[in-house]
Design a protein around this motif. Sequence first.
Motif, short mmCIF file in Angstrom:
data_model
loop_
_atom_site.label_atom_id
_atom_site.label_comp_id
_atom_site.label_asym_id
_atom_site.label_seq_id
_atom_site.Cartn_x
_atom_site.Cartn_y
_atom_site.Cartn_z
N SER A 19 58.95 66.54 57.74
CA SER A 19 59.28 67.94 57.95
C SER A 19 59.75 68.64 56.69
N ARG A 20 60.18 67.88 55.69
CA ARG A 20 60.60 68.47 54.41
C ARG A 20 59.44 68.55 53.41
N GLY A 21 58.26 68.10 53.82
CA GLY A 21 57.13 68.09 52.90
C GLY A 21 57.10 66.89 51.98
N HIS A 22 57.92 65.88 52.29
CA HIS A 22 57.94 64.66 51.47
C HIS A 22 57.08 63.58 52.11
N PRO A 23 56.42 62.76 51.30
CA PRO A 23 55.60 61.67 51.85
C PRO A 23 56.44 60.67 52.64
N ALA A 26 69.07 50.59 53.59
CA ALA A 26 67.82 49.98 53.12
C ALA A 26 67.12 50.93 52.14
N ILE A 27 66.44 50.35 51.18
CA ILE A 27 65.76 51.12 50.14
C ILE A 27 64.38 51.59 50.61
N GLU A 28 64.12 52.87 50.47
CA GLU A 28 62.77 53.37 50.67
C GLU A 28 61.96 53.10 49.40
N LEU A 29 60.83 52.49 49.54
CA LEU A 29 59.99 52.21 48.38
C LEU A 29 59.17 53.44 48.04
N ASP A 39 55.54 57.84 40.41
CA ASP A 39 54.58 58.38 39.46
C ASP A 39 54.61 59.91 39.52
N SER A 40 53.57 60.55 39.06
CA SER A 40 53.56 62.01 38.99
C SER A 40 53.29 62.68 40.33
N ALA A 41 52.68 61.99 41.27
CA ALA A 41 52.34 62.59 42.56
C ALA A 41 53.58 62.82 43.40
N TYR A 42 53.66 64.00 43.99
CA TYR A 42 54.78 64.36 44.86
C TYR A 42 56.13 64.15 44.17
N GLY A 43 56.17 64.38 42.88
CA GLY A 43 57.43 64.23 42.16
C GLY A 43 57.97 62.82 42.17
N GLY A 44 57.08 61.85 42.27
CA GLY A 44 57.50 60.45 42.28
C GLY A 44 57.83 59.92 43.67
N ARG A 45 57.73 60.77 44.69
CA ARG A 45 58.17 60.38 46.02
C ARG A 45 57.04 59.84 46.90
N GLY A 46 55.87 59.62 46.33
CA GLY A 46 54.77 59.05 47.11
C GLY A 46 55.12 57.67 47.66
#
Length: 220
Positions: free
Chosen positions: A13-17, A61-64, A68-75
């Motif tokens: 909902s925030r537009g994050h992967p 727990a860590i989200e993996l 990288d450059s896509a989605y500001g590194g949040r892919g």
Amino acid sequence: MIKSIQAAQRLDSRGHPTVQVDLTTDRGNVAPTIDKLASYTEAGTFRAIVPSGASTGANEAIELRDGDSAYGGRGVQKAVSNVGMVIGPALVESGLKVDTDQKLIDSLLKDLDGTKNKAKLGGNAILGVSMACARAGAAHSGIPLYKFLRRESGAKTPFMMPVPFFNVLNGGVHSGNKMAFQETMIAPVGASSFTEAVRMGSEVYQHLKKIVVEKFGPSG
């Protein structure tokens, strides 16, 4: 029996992967359930999606993330790959059953990762698979998801309607202010019904807003 597990990158909902998991078994629902629409997308296929919050606690727990450059590194393509290449094949090979082996499935997921905070495979990958297995297990058992989770937890007490919590004040990264607490919540524990609890929470929130405006003025 689990036949296959696939994953894909989706946006929350925030537009994050985030990670979407589709788990296919040898059969679908064996009886209608009240959470039928949430349990499966088609006969034998069960879906879970793992959105994330805006902040992460030190012991969570860590989200993996891809970094990288896509989605500001949040892919989350690394986590997606871990589901398809590591977790899925291991679960299929294990022969574990979704309706009777949820605890063993979760133990296998933790063992495959081998870290305390799920940093190797990603908490987002592991949780997505676990949730999909639980939904499949409930469907195969012919019971609603909440009853399946209660059975797996070993709880013996009667069912109780949960007390709703109302988030009334925010701090931390959610708000941009300097308040020490991320969330200040109220819980109408004395309510005689869920309907009354909702009314109590709404009324307190509206009165609190008036008090804050009277004391500090309108925002902005």
